[in-house]
Structure formats: structure tokens, C-alpha cells
Design a protein around this motif. Structure first.
Motif, PDB file in Angstrom:
ATOM      1  N   MET A  90      42.136   8.172  62.709  1.00 38.68           N
ATOM      2  CA  MET A  90      43.393   7.775  63.182  1.00 38.68           C
ATOM      3  C   MET A  90      44.303   8.953  63.649  1.00 38.68           C
ATOM      4  N   THR A  91      44.883   9.224  64.639  1.00 42.69           N
ATOM      5  CA  THR A  91      45.828  10.044  64.948  1.00 42.69           C
ATOM      6  C   THR A  91      47.200   9.699  64.901  1.00 42.69           C
ATOM      7  N   HIS A  92      48.033  10.466  64.753  1.00 41.96           N
ATOM      8  CA  HIS A  92      49.469  10.183  64.590  1.00 41.96           C
ATOM      9  C   HIS A  92      50.459  10.863  65.501  1.00 41.96           C
ATOM     10  N   ALA A  93      51.542  10.610  65.963  1.00 39.71           N
ATOM     11  CA  ALA A  93      52.420  11.406  66.889  1.00 39.71           C
ATOM     12  C   ALA A  93      53.174  12.637  66.255  1.00 39.71           C
ATOM     13  N   ALA A  94      52.944  12.821  64.974  1.00 37.51           N
ATOM     14  CA  ALA A  94      53.749  13.976  64.294  1.00 37.51           C
ATOM     15  C   ALA A  94      53.365  15.371  64.762  1.00 37.51           C
ATOM     16  N   ARG A  95      54.413  16.205  64.975  1.00 36.80           N
ATOM     17  CA  ARG A  95      53.845  17.403  65.392  1.00 36.80           C
ATOM     18  C   ARG A  95      54.482  18.607  64.336  1.00 36.80           C
ATOM     19  N   PRO A  96      54.030  19.714  64.525  1.00 40.59           N
ATOM     20  CA  PRO A  96      54.558  20.628  63.564  1.00 40.59           C
ATOM     21  C   PRO A  96      55.830  20.888  63.400  1.00 40.59           C
ATOM     22  N   LEU A  97      56.518  21.298  62.586  1.00 39.10           N
ATOM     23  CA  LEU A  97      57.927  21.757  62.639  1.00 39.10           C
ATOM     24  C   LEU A  97      58.317  22.757  63.395  1.00 39.10           C
ATOM     25  N   PRO A  98      59.276  22.711  64.411  1.00 38.86           N
ATOM     26  CA  PRO A  98      59.793  23.804  65.273  1.00 38.86           C
ATOM     27  C   PRO A  98      59.840  25.071  64.324  1.00 38.86           C
ATOM     28  N   ARG A  99      59.275  26.320  64.909  1.00 38.51           N
ATOM     29  CA  ARG A  99      59.677  27.616  64.140  1.00 38.51           C
ATOM     30  C   ARG A  99      61.031  27.721  63.407  1.00 38.51           C
ATOM     31  N   ALA A 100      62.004  27.663  64.380  1.00 41.86           N
ATOM     32  CA  ALA A 100      63.355  27.877  63.910  1.00 41.86           C
ATOM     33  C   ALA A 100      63.711  27.063  62.581  1.00 41.86           C
ATOM     34  N   TYR A 101      63.404  26.037  62.589  1.00 44.58           N
ATOM     35  CA  TYR A 101      63.582  25.157  61.163  1.00 44.58           C
ATOM     36  C   TYR A 101      62.805  25.628  60.085  1.00 44.58           C
TER      37      TYR A 101
END
Length: 217
Positions: A1-12
Motif C-alpha cells: 500500500m502506498t501513501h501520499a506522504a512526502r519527505p519533510l522539506p529541508r528548510a523545516y
């Protein structure tokens, strides 16, 4: 199962690491105490989602001091145990029943987009909010009565400010429809506070029942 969540942007990621290396490290004993003893906030704050409203900052609050709930236009619906999903009502139930908070602050603010949407919808200028599929429109139906109270004010800026304050008072009145809230208020264990902040000026006002108006703090 895949999810829409992506890695946290580098700035954050960098901001988090900065916080961890400074504020957390300097206060880690306090955070360990919070984790071990659980939360015991004295107050619940119901405020708007608006990114300009900095709740903890304006009160100088530490972690663990406030139980915070944010929604569009800081509104509280009336008590209605109908089996539907009620995020705000669930938060109130938990704050009063489980956390035993002593205060509930309802914090409104100037230039509120949700209140402006309600104003325009009630004035027939926002047909998209009239659609049954509009979550914002149906949520802002809670403030239609407040609009009727202020629609006679000629100056639009004054009318919007008055409607923002009507929203706060509507929420205070709706809080008292919750049996547990009403019981705790009547027992003297809980107090409700109606607040409004001018974002541009930084001024905070509190409703005074004796004068029937919001007064500077």
C-alpha cells in the motif's frame, strides 16, 4: 500500500534540528517531566487556524500550559450528540472531562478570513459558500445569527469587527449548551473568557459582561 506522504522539506528539517539543539537541549529536564507526568494544562484555548494568531506567544506560555484547539473562525457548535464527527466538541469534552481545565479562552481576531466569508455569504456575495458541498460555508452557518445582529452597521470594517466579536460570543453561548461545561461553570470549577486580538496593533480585548462590550486587557 502506498501513501501520499512526502519527505519533510529541508528548510523545516533544519529548523527542527535548530530547535532540538537549543531549546530542547536547554530544557530537556522539563520535557522529560512532561512526558513522564502527562499533561496538566490549566486552560483550554479555542482559536482560529489563522497563521497570524500566535497563541502561546501572546501569553508567554510554556509547553504543557495550554490545551489548544484551532478551527476556522474559532467557532464552537452547539451540543449535538448525533453520532456524527465533531472534532471541536470532542476536544471540549476531553478538556473539561479528562483534563479538568479551569479556564476556556475563546480567542477571536481581526481580519478573520472565515468571518469575512460568512459576512459575504450572508450578504449574497459568496455563492460558492452557499453550496452544500462547502465545508467552510456549512461551518460558518454557525455565525448567521451573529450577522443578523450586525448587518445594520453601515461601515464595512466596523461591521466585520463586530461580527468577529459576535463569533466569540456565539462560541461562549454554545459552550454553555454542553451539560458538562455548564455544570462545571455553575460549580465554580470552570470559567469562560471571550477574547479578541487586533493582529496589527497587538492589542487584546476581553468581553466585560457588566458593560456589555469588549474592553482592553
Amino acid at each position: 500500500m502506498t501513501h501520499a506522504a512526502r519527505p519533510l522539506p529541508r528548510a523545516y528539517v533544519q529548523r527542527y534540528r535548530g530547535w532540538f539543539a537549543t531549546q530542547f537541549e536547554e530544557n530537556k529536564a522539563w520535557y522529560a517531566r512532561l512526558a513522564g507526568e502527562g499533561q496538566h494544562p490549566r486552560a483550554m484555548v479555542i482559536s482560529c487556524c489563522d497563521s497570524r494568531v500566535q497563541i502561546s506567544s501572546i501569553f508567554g506560555a510554556d509547553s504543557g500550559e495550554f490545551f489548544i484547539h484551532r478551527n476556522i473562525a474559532n467557532l464552537v457548535p452547539p451540543y449535538k450528540p448525533d453520532g456524527d464527527l465533531h472534532g471541536t466538541s470532542a476536544t471540549i469534552e476531553y478538556a473539561v472531562g479528562a483534563l479538568k481545565v479551569s479556564h476556556i479562552f475563546v480567542l477571536g481576531h481581526s481580519q478573520c478570513g472565515g468571518v469575512k466569508g460568512c459576512h459575504d455569504m450572508c450578504a449574497g456575495k459568496a455563492p460558492e459558500l452557499e453550496e452544500k458541498t462547502s465545508f467552510v460555508g456549512r461551518w460558518m452557518d454557525l455565525l448567521r445569527g451573529g450577522y443578523e445582529n450586525v448587518k445594520g452597521i453601515k461601515d464595512e470594517d466596523e461591521r466585520l469587527t463586530a461580527l468577529e466579536k459576535q463569533g466569540v460570543l456565539t462560541s461562549i453561548d454554545n459552550l454553555m449548551t454542553f451539560p458538562q461545561v455548564a455544570a462545571e461553570v455553575e460549580a465554580g470549577n470552570l470559567s469562560l473568557h471571550a477574547l479578541w486580538q487586533d493582529i496589527g496593533k497587538g492589542q487584546l480585548q476581553c468581553y466585560d459582561d457588566a458593560s456589555g462590550a469588549f474592553q482592553p486587557v
